[in-house]
Design a protein around this motif. Structure first.
Motif, PDB file in Angstrom:
ATOM      1  N   SER A 256       0.822  -1.206   0.000  1.00 36.33           N
ATOM      2  CA  SER A 256       0.000   0.000   0.000  1.00 36.33           C
ATOM      3  C   SER A 256       0.859   1.261   0.000  1.00 36.33           C
ATOM      4  O   SER A 256       2.086   1.205  -0.100  1.00 36.33           O
ATOM      5  N   SER A 257       0.170   2.393   0.058  1.00 34.88           N
ATOM      6  CA  SER A 257       0.794   3.703   0.313  1.00 34.88           C
ATOM      7  C   SER A 257       1.867   4.105  -0.689  1.00 34.88           C
ATOM      8  O   SER A 257       2.772   4.863  -0.367  1.00 34.88           O
TER       9      SER A 257
ATOM     10  N   THR B 154      -4.156  -0.250  -0.250  1.00 32.58           N
ATOM     11  CA  THR B 154      -4.727   1.099  -0.269  1.00 32.58           C
ATOM     12  C   THR B 154      -5.238   1.428  -1.660  1.00 32.58           C
ATOM     13  O   THR B 154      -4.523   2.029  -2.475  1.00 32.58           O
TER      14      THR B 154
ATOM     15  N   TYR C 203      -1.089   9.128  -1.442  1.00 31.37           N
ATOM     16  CA  TYR C 203       0.223   9.226  -0.809  1.00 31.37           C
ATOM     17  C   TYR C 203       1.309   8.611  -1.691  1.00 31.37           C
ATOM     18  O   TYR C 203       1.125   7.553  -2.285  1.00 31.37           O
TER      19      TYR C 203
ATOM     20  N   THR D 110      -4.156  10.825   3.975  1.00 29.92           N
ATOM     21  CA  THR D 110      -3.508  10.160   2.852  1.00 29.92           C
ATOM     22  C   THR D 110      -3.568  11.002   1.578  1.00 29.92           C
ATOM     23  O   THR D 110      -3.000  10.610   0.557  1.00 29.92           O
TER      24      THR D 110
END
Length: 383
Positions: free
Chosen positions: A183-184, A235, A240, A278
């Motif tokens: 994620s991210s 995510t 982000y 985010t």
């Protein structure tokens, strides 16, 4: 009134005393070579003592050349395995389950970052596409522009093997399982997203090929741990670290990815929903692809437990658990300033009183490591 959050949960092979999960929280209290310092064990033990059912470790780097900032932890060496054992034992002594999050930041790495190899950091990525956000470098210089384009990864299998070794090391350290950081905008997510992955080989182009890297990483981790001790964090909204596709492409990519993962029958799939923290603005535009993550993908998860993260409140998490939409709630910032968060909720106490000091979130070992880390008050009486 009894809290659904306080009920036990069988999470794959893990028997949790409750459904309150402490999120992975980067805190940067590690020495320059990446080995844990003595305060880290107490930090995690405090929160286990405070009632967390499951603790997910801060992201542990799978290679010394994988960091965006100094003093992030790792799990690539035997020295780190021995150091993590101390932390794991402290958490287990307080009755919580503990899984390690495996992490590579990919193109978000900074080439000027010091590391234990003594060599310049190579910045690997699916494609030679730079992230447009600034990179956090050193405490005295703050946020900086990245100096060059990342290098395209020639052989993704070499990186998949790094995850294999890291998973083996986490097992040797005594963790109860591992979570893949998918994620991210970090490495696995970069392969998923067409705005960071422009490859036209077996690792990019179609939805299936962009998802291949993450799925292959999960396979090697499962070989080490068994699926019932493996989780993954996802995510879909992006934002982000400069990721995020058009909505239709987002639906197609993450629906396929989640369905394929669910077929593996992991212990859990952690969905990270959109919340303002985010969101980023790049070139004057909001970067995230906003949509309701739980409503969109929740029904695709049939063989794994569903964890939800992203600004949850107690009442919201309890209602979602009661309705069967999620199996556990994942809380981050609430655990920072309240090491006894679950105990407070069980006793009906106000958890809005203590707010975390954001200036200490990513503190470095130049001052008091305990400040904003292990010195928050607790209502739990030690005996």
């Amino acid at each position: 009134m009894a809290l659904c959050l306080s009920s036990p949960l069988q999470l794959g092979a893990l028997s949790l005393r409750n459904r309150n999960v402490m999120a992975s929280l980067t805190r940067n209290r590690w020495d320059p070579s990446g080995y844990p310092m003595e305060t880290i064990a107490e930090y995690y033990a405090q929160r286990a003592r405070g009632g967390a059912g499951l603790i997910i470790s801060e992201g542990a780097l799978i290679t010394p050349q994988a960091s965006e900032w100094p003093h992030a932890p790792g799990i690539w060496s035997q020295e780190q395995v021995q150091a993590w054992k101390i932390v794991v034992e402290a958490v287990h002594a307080e009755g919580a389950a503990f899984v390690m999050q495996l992490w590579h930041v990919g193109r978000v790495a900074h080439s000027q970052m010091p590391n234990s190899t003594g060599e310049p950091v190579r910045v690997p990525a699916p494609s030679r596409i730079a992230v447009r956000e600034k990179s956090f470098n050193f405490p005295d210089t703050g946020f900086q522009e990245r100096p060059e384009l990342p290098e395209e990864i020639e052989d993704p299998w070499k990186f998949i093997n790094l995850y294999r070794v890291a998973a083996q090391n986490a097992k040797a350290a005594g963790f109860d399982g591992v979570e893949l950081h998918s994620s991210s905008g970090h490495l696995v997510h970069q392969f998923l997203d067409s705005t960071s992955n422009a490859r036209m080989d077996e690792w990019g182009g179609s939805v299936e090929k962009r998802c291949k890297f993450g799925l292959e990483v999960l396979k090697v981790i499962i070989d080490i741990w068994g699926a019932d001790r493996v989780g993954v964090k996802i995510t879909p909204t992006g934002g982000y670290n400069d990721v995020g596709m058009p909505l239709k492409e987002t639906f197609e990519t993450f629906s396929y990815y989640i369905e394929e993962i669910d077929h593996m029958r992991l212990a859990y799939i952690q969905l990270m929903r959109y919340f303002p923290m985010t969101e980023v603005v790049i070139e004057g535009k909001l970067r995230a692809t906003r949509h309701d993550v739980l409503d969109t993908y929740g029904e695709l998860i049939k063989h794994s437990k569903t964890l939800l993260n992203g600004g949850l409140t107690l009442s919201e998490a309890d209602a979602l658990i009661a309705s069967g939409k999620i199996d556990a709630g994942v809380f981050g910032r609430l655990w920072i300033a309240q090491p006894d968060l679950q105990r407070k909720w069980e006793e009906g106490m106000d958890t809005n009183e203590t707010q975390p000091d954001m200036a200490t979130f990513y503190a470095f070992p130049s001052g008091d490591l305990r400040e904003g880390y292990t010195n928050y008050p607790s209502t739990v009486v030690e005996v």
